[in-house]
Write an enzyme that holds these catalytic residues in place. Structure first.
Site, PDB file in Angstrom:
ATOM      1  N   SER A 276      73.103  84.049 140.252  1.00 28.06           N
ATOM      2  CA  SER A 276      72.390  85.271 140.624  1.00 28.06           C
ATOM      3  C   SER A 276      71.186  84.941 141.482  1.00 28.06           C
ATOM      4  O   SER A 276      70.553  83.882 141.311  1.00 28.06           O
ATOM      5  CB  SER A 276      71.920  85.963 139.334  1.00 28.06           C
ATOM      6  OG  SER A 276      70.977  86.969 139.625  1.00 28.06           O
TER       7      SER A 276
ATOM      8  N   TYR B  79      67.369  85.078 131.082  1.00 32.25           N
ATOM      9  CA  TYR B  79      68.660  85.211 131.794  1.00 32.25           C
ATOM     10  C   TYR B  79      68.676  84.330 133.048  1.00 32.25           C
ATOM     11  O   TYR B  79      69.621  83.562 133.278  1.00 32.25           O
ATOM     12  CB  TYR B  79      68.896  86.683 132.157  1.00 32.25           C
ATOM     13  CG  TYR B  79      70.032  86.888 133.131  1.00 32.25           C
ATOM     14  CD1 TYR B  79      71.353  86.644 132.758  1.00 32.25           C
ATOM     15  CD2 TYR B  79      69.794  87.319 134.443  1.00 32.25           C
ATOM     16  CE1 TYR B  79      72.390  86.819 133.664  1.00 32.25           C
ATOM     17  CE2 TYR B  79      70.821  87.494 135.342  1.00 32.25           C
ATOM     18  CZ  TYR B  79      72.117  87.244 134.951  1.00 32.25           C
ATOM     19  OH  TYR B  79      73.145  87.415 135.851  1.00 32.25           O
TER      20      TYR B  79
ATOM     21  N   LYS C  84      71.001  80.899 134.158  1.00 33.01           N
ATOM     22  CA  LYS C  84      71.790  80.748 135.393  1.00 33.01           C
ATOM     23  C   LYS C  84      71.381  79.457 136.105  1.00 33.01           C
ATOM     24  O   LYS C  84      72.228  78.711 136.592  1.00 33.01           O
ATOM     25  CB  LYS C  84      71.593  81.963 136.307  1.00 33.01           C
ATOM     26  CG  LYS C  84      72.275  83.217 135.804  1.00 33.01           C
ATOM     27  CD  LYS C  84      73.786  83.069 135.815  1.00 33.01           C
ATOM     28  CE  LYS C  84      74.489  84.221 135.147  1.00 33.01           C
ATOM     29  NZ  LYS C  84      75.934  84.008 134.968  1.00 33.01           N
TER      30      LYS C  84
HETATM   31  P1  NAD Z   1      80.301  92.102 132.638  1.00 33.12           P
HETATM   32  O1  NAD Z   1      79.506  92.120 131.379  1.00 33.12           O
HETATM   33  O2  NAD Z   1      80.908  93.376 133.101  1.00 33.12           O
HETATM   34  O3  NAD Z   1      81.448  90.994 132.550  1.00 33.12           O
HETATM   35  C1  NAD Z   1      81.316  89.837 131.775  1.00 33.12           C
HETATM   36  C2  NAD Z   1      82.613  89.662 130.983  1.00 33.12           C
HETATM   37  O4  NAD Z   1      82.479  88.490 130.170  1.00 33.12           O
HETATM   38  C3  NAD Z   1      82.882  90.827 130.040  1.00 33.12           C
HETATM   39  O5  NAD Z   1      84.211  91.273 130.183  1.00 33.12           O
HETATM   40  C4  NAD Z   1      82.633  90.250 128.648  1.00 33.12           C
HETATM   41  O6  NAD Z   1      83.464  90.845 127.664  1.00 33.12           O
HETATM   42  C5  NAD Z   1      82.960  88.786 128.870  1.00 33.12           C
HETATM   43  N1  NAD Z   1      82.271  87.896 127.928  1.00 33.12           N
HETATM   44  C6  NAD Z   1      80.967  87.929 127.546  1.00 33.12           C
HETATM   45  N2  NAD Z   1      80.711  86.958 126.668  1.00 33.12           N
HETATM   46  C7  NAD Z   1      81.878  86.270 126.501  1.00 33.12           C
HETATM   47  C8  NAD Z   1      82.259  85.138 125.715  1.00 33.12           C
HETATM   48  N3  NAD Z   1      81.375  84.516 124.928  1.00 33.12           N
HETATM   49  N4  NAD Z   1      83.539  84.717 125.797  1.00 33.12           N
HETATM   50  C9  NAD Z   1      84.433  85.337 126.590  1.00 33.12           C
HETATM   51  N5  NAD Z   1      84.134  86.418 127.325  1.00 33.12           N
HETATM   52  C10 NAD Z   1      82.871  86.862 127.295  1.00 33.12           C
HETATM   53  O7  NAD Z   1      79.350  91.503 133.776  1.00 33.12           O
HETATM   54  P2  NAD Z   1      79.549  91.463 135.347  1.00 33.12           P
HETATM   55  O8  NAD Z   1      78.585  92.381 135.954  1.00 33.12           O
HETATM   56  O9  NAD Z   1      80.974  91.560 135.692  1.00 33.12           O
HETATM   57  O10 NAD Z   1      79.012  89.991 135.624  1.00 33.12           O
HETATM   58  C11 NAD Z   1      79.879  88.874 135.679  1.00 33.12           C
HETATM   59  C12 NAD Z   1      79.054  87.625 135.883  1.00 33.12           C
HETATM   60  O11 NAD Z   1      78.289  87.759 137.065  1.00 33.12           O
HETATM   61  C13 NAD Z   1      78.062  87.334 134.760  1.00 33.12           C
HETATM   62  O12 NAD Z   1      78.044  85.940 134.530  1.00 33.12           O
HETATM   63  C14 NAD Z   1      76.752  87.798 135.322  1.00 33.12           C
HETATM   64  O13 NAD Z   1      75.655  87.109 134.775  1.00 33.12           O
HETATM   65  C15 NAD Z   1      76.919  87.493 136.793  1.00 33.12           C
HETATM   66  N6  NAD Z   1      76.091  88.341 137.661  1.00 33.12           N
HETATM   67  C16 NAD Z   1      76.188  89.689 137.564  1.00 33.12           C
HETATM   68  C17 NAD Z   1      75.382  90.494 138.346  1.00 33.12           C
HETATM   69  C18 NAD Z   1      75.455  91.997 138.264  1.00 33.12           C
HETATM   70  O14 NAD Z   1      74.581  92.660 138.747  1.00 33.12           O
HETATM   71  N7  NAD Z   1      76.477  92.584 137.673  1.00 33.12           N
HETATM   72  C19 NAD Z   1      74.481  89.920 139.263  1.00 33.12           C
HETATM   73  C20 NAD Z   1      74.424  88.530 139.339  1.00 33.12           C
HETATM   74  C21 NAD Z   1      75.241  87.740 138.534  1.00 33.12           C
HETATM   75  C1  UD1 Z   2      68.251  93.406 138.149  1.00 38.03           C
HETATM   76  C2  UD1 Z   2      68.018  92.048 137.526  1.00 38.03           C
HETATM   77  C3  UD1 Z   2      68.878  91.009 138.207  1.00 38.03           C
HETATM   78  C4  UD1 Z   2      70.342  91.424 138.234  1.00 38.03           C
HETATM   79  C5  UD1 Z   2      70.440  92.800 138.897  1.00 38.03           C
HETATM   80  C6  UD1 Z   2      71.856  93.310 138.853  1.00 38.03           C
HETATM   81  C7  UD1 Z   2      65.680  92.153 136.825  1.00 38.03           C
HETATM   82  C8  UD1 Z   2      64.314  91.600 137.023  1.00 38.03           C
HETATM   83  N1  UD1 Z   2      66.641  91.675 137.636  1.00 38.03           N
HETATM   84  O1  UD1 Z   2      67.777  93.348 139.465  1.00 38.03           O
HETATM   85  O2  UD1 Z   2      68.775  89.790 137.528  1.00 38.03           O
HETATM   86  O3  UD1 Z   2      71.091  90.476 138.954  1.00 38.03           O
HETATM   87  O4  UD1 Z   2      69.618  93.718 138.171  1.00 38.03           O
HETATM   88  O5  UD1 Z   2      72.089  94.247 139.846  1.00 38.03           O
HETATM   89  O6  UD1 Z   2      65.927  92.987 135.980  1.00 38.03           O
HETATM   90  N2  UD1 Z   2      65.152 101.288 139.835  1.00 38.03           N
HETATM   91  C9  UD1 Z   2      64.630 102.557 139.670  1.00 38.03           C
HETATM   92  N3  UD1 Z   2      65.077 103.315 138.631  1.00 38.03           N
HETATM   93  C10 UD1 Z   2      66.017 102.872 137.741  1.00 38.03           C
HETATM   94  C11 UD1 Z   2      66.551 101.578 137.917  1.00 38.03           C
HETATM   95  C12 UD1 Z   2      66.084 100.804 138.970  1.00 38.03           C
HETATM   96  O7  UD1 Z   2      63.774 102.990 140.449  1.00 38.03           O
HETATM   97  O8  UD1 Z   2      66.378 103.616 136.813  1.00 38.03           O
HETATM   98  C13 UD1 Z   2      64.714 100.462 140.981  1.00 38.03           C
HETATM   99  C14 UD1 Z   2      64.070  99.136 140.609  1.00 38.03           C
HETATM  100  O9  UD1 Z   2      62.693  99.276 140.436  1.00 38.03           O
HETATM  101  C15 UD1 Z   2      64.439  98.273 141.825  1.00 38.03           C
HETATM  102  C16 UD1 Z   2      65.792  98.829 142.265  1.00 38.03           C
HETATM  103  O10 UD1 Z   2      65.871 100.141 141.722  1.00 38.03           O
HETATM  104  O11 UD1 Z   2      63.522  98.476 142.869  1.00 38.03           O
HETATM  105  C17 UD1 Z   2      66.982  98.022 141.776  1.00 38.03           C
HETATM  106  O12 UD1 Z   2      66.861  97.834 140.370  1.00 38.03           O
HETATM  107  P1  UD1 Z   2      68.056  97.223 139.489  1.00 38.03           P
HETATM  108  O13 UD1 Z   2      69.326  97.909 139.834  1.00 38.03           O
HETATM  109  O14 UD1 Z   2      67.618  97.240 138.077  1.00 38.03           O
HETATM  110  O15 UD1 Z   2      68.202  95.744 140.032  1.00 38.03           O
HETATM  111  P2  UD1 Z   2      67.098  94.567 140.146  1.00 38.03           P
HETATM  112  O16 UD1 Z   2      65.873  94.920 139.415  1.00 38.03           O
HETATM  113  O17 UD1 Z   2      66.985  94.190 141.570  1.00 38.03           O
END
Ligand code: NAD
Ligand code: UD1
Length: 337
Positions: free
Chosen positions: A124, A148, A152
């Site tokens: 991330s 978190y 990572k």
């Molecule tokens: P998600 O929670 O939708 O998917 C994660 C999946 O992993 C789920 O299906 C969950 O059931 C499974 N899981 C959790 N713990 C487990 C375990 N111990 N064993 C087996 N399965 C397990 O999340 P996502 O948004 O799809 O994110 C996927 C990956 O990407 C994560 O590692 C997350 O940290 C990373 N990531 C996500 C975002 C985001 O904004 N969504 C941003 C940056 C990085």
């Molecule tokens: C957050 C996580 C980041 C993760 C990402 C997933 C933190 C510090 N970081 O990022 O690790 O990868 O989510 O997408 O939490 N906002 C509003 N109202 C809301 C929600 C958000 O105004 O109800 C604003 C926030 O202030 C920010 C923007 O929307 O400016 C995006 O927020 P968000 O979707 O939560 O993502 P990040 O904070 O960038």
């Protein structure tokens, strides 16, 4: 390739399965369903040719994972499984270190037992922490500000050390910016449990009337309209980045890190306006104080992915909001309908 996908039933995993299967890869999912659902996998199957093998298992169960990996004999792993909520990670650090770090170590042991040398890892942009300069490139210092983010960064280090010890290994560390959007079919999308923390899933619930209004966390940032700027990336583009990383992992060895973003920033107000246009009415919003820990602005420098992975984001904010609205209006309660 034969690809083992941990966390494939989750948000990004399910979209990536569709792209992998579309490219003819054979996939096997391991998911505990802690935050994913078998229904997502059933829908992936309807969107794709090819068969989808799935196992309900916790990645920390090394014996079980090893049995699954030995039987499937993957040529590569895409490792999504993990916990991802920043606020929760501060309250439950042990759980986060256990799932994200012990889980990654367990996976590496299973991969070693099965002779699998390649892994694509979900990292991330949060590993960068406070921007020293923008846009972030991959050489920007890493200084995560949450548990978190620490998990990572540590997992990146573990995977890098693993690759250094194995001449045949290839590790692709993908640092995602802000993934949003859904598959254009509206069949799969983001399905948060409880009150969403993130902007777009919250806004989607305002649009369906499940939340009264969006709370804008601060409009006094040093940005053109005062609201926070992020690099939102369509989940389908992000899914395709994994296919590109897999191709790269088949051709090189060692560990490589890539920013996966668009290189463009959008403010909260711009996202609110775009979503309002997609829905066809002005969505209500109220300005609130800043959310603690938020930064004003962040964007990716995504040129390394463009040159080395030959991958570039192709979908824009209009595509993102349109797809969220298609998904959310057809599935107001996500997979629970
Ligand atoms: P998600 O929670 O939708 O998917 C994660 C999946 O992993 C789920 O299906 C969950 O059931 C499974 N899981 C959790 N713990 C487990 C375990 N111990 N064993 C087996 N399965 C397990 O999340 P996502 O948004 O799809 O994110 C996927 C990956 O990407 C994560 O590692 C997350 O940290 C990373 N990531 C996500 C975002 C985001 O904004 N969504 C941003 C940056 C990085
Ligand atoms: C957050 C996580 C980041 C993760 C990402 C997933 C933190 C510090 N970081 O990022 O690790 O990868 O989510 O997408 O939490 N906002 C509003 N109202 C809301 C929600 C958000 O105004 O109800 C604003 C926030 O202030 C920010 C923007 O929307 O400016 C995006 O927020 P968000 O979707 O939560 O993502 P990040 O904070 O960038």
């Amino acid at each position: 390739m034969r690809v083992l996908v941990t966390g494939g039933a989750g948000y990004i995993g399910s979209h990536t399965l569709v792209e992998l299967m579309g490219q003819g890869h054979e996939v096997c999912v391991v998911d505990s369903y802690a935050n994913g659902s078998p229904e997502a996998l059933a829908r992936v199957q309807t969107l794709s040719n090819g068969t989808l093998e799935a196992h309900e298992a916790d990645i920390r169960d090394t014996d079980r994972l090893t049995t699954i990996a030995r039987a499937f004999a993957p040529e590569a792993v895409v490792h999504f499984a993990g916990l991802k909520a920043v606020g929760e990670s501060q309250r439950q650090p042990v759980e986060y270190y256990d799932v994200n770090i012990t889980g990654t170590l367990s996976l590496l042991r299973a991969m070693e037992a099965a002779g699998c040398p390649r892994v694509i890892f979900s990292s991330s942009a949060t590993v960068y922490g406070e921007p020293v300069y923008l846009p972030y490139d991959e050489a920007h210092p890493t200084a995560p500000t949450s548990v978190y983010g620490q998990t990572k960064r540590m997992a990146e280090q573990i995977l890098t050390d693993w690759a250094a010890a194995r001449p045949e290994a290839a590790v692709m560390l993908l640092r995602y910016f802000n993934p949003v959007g859904a598959h254009p079919s509206g069949r799969i999308g983001e399905d948060p449990q409880g009150v969403p923390d993130n902007l777009m899933p919250y806004l989607a619930q305002v649009a369906t009337g499940q939340r009264p209004y969006l709370q804008i966390w601060g409009d006094d940032y040093p940005t053109p309209d005062g609201t926070g700027i992020r690099d939102y990336i369509h989940v389908v583009d992000l899914a395709r980045a994994h296919v590109a990383a897999l191709d790269r992992a088949a051709a090189v060895t060692g560990a490589e890190v890539y920013n996966i973003g668009t290189g463009r920033g959008s403010s909260v107000r711009e996202m609110l306006d775009a979503f309002s246009r997609a829905v066809g009415r002005d969505l209500p919003a109220q300005v609130m104080p800043r959310r603690p820990g938020d930064i004003a602005e962040m964007q990716a420098d995504a040129t390394k992915a463009a040159t080395q992975l030959r991958w570039k984001a192709e979908l824009d904010v209009g595509d993102m909001v349109a797809s969220i609205w298609t998904w959310q209006s057809a599935n107001p309660k996500g997979y629970r309908t």
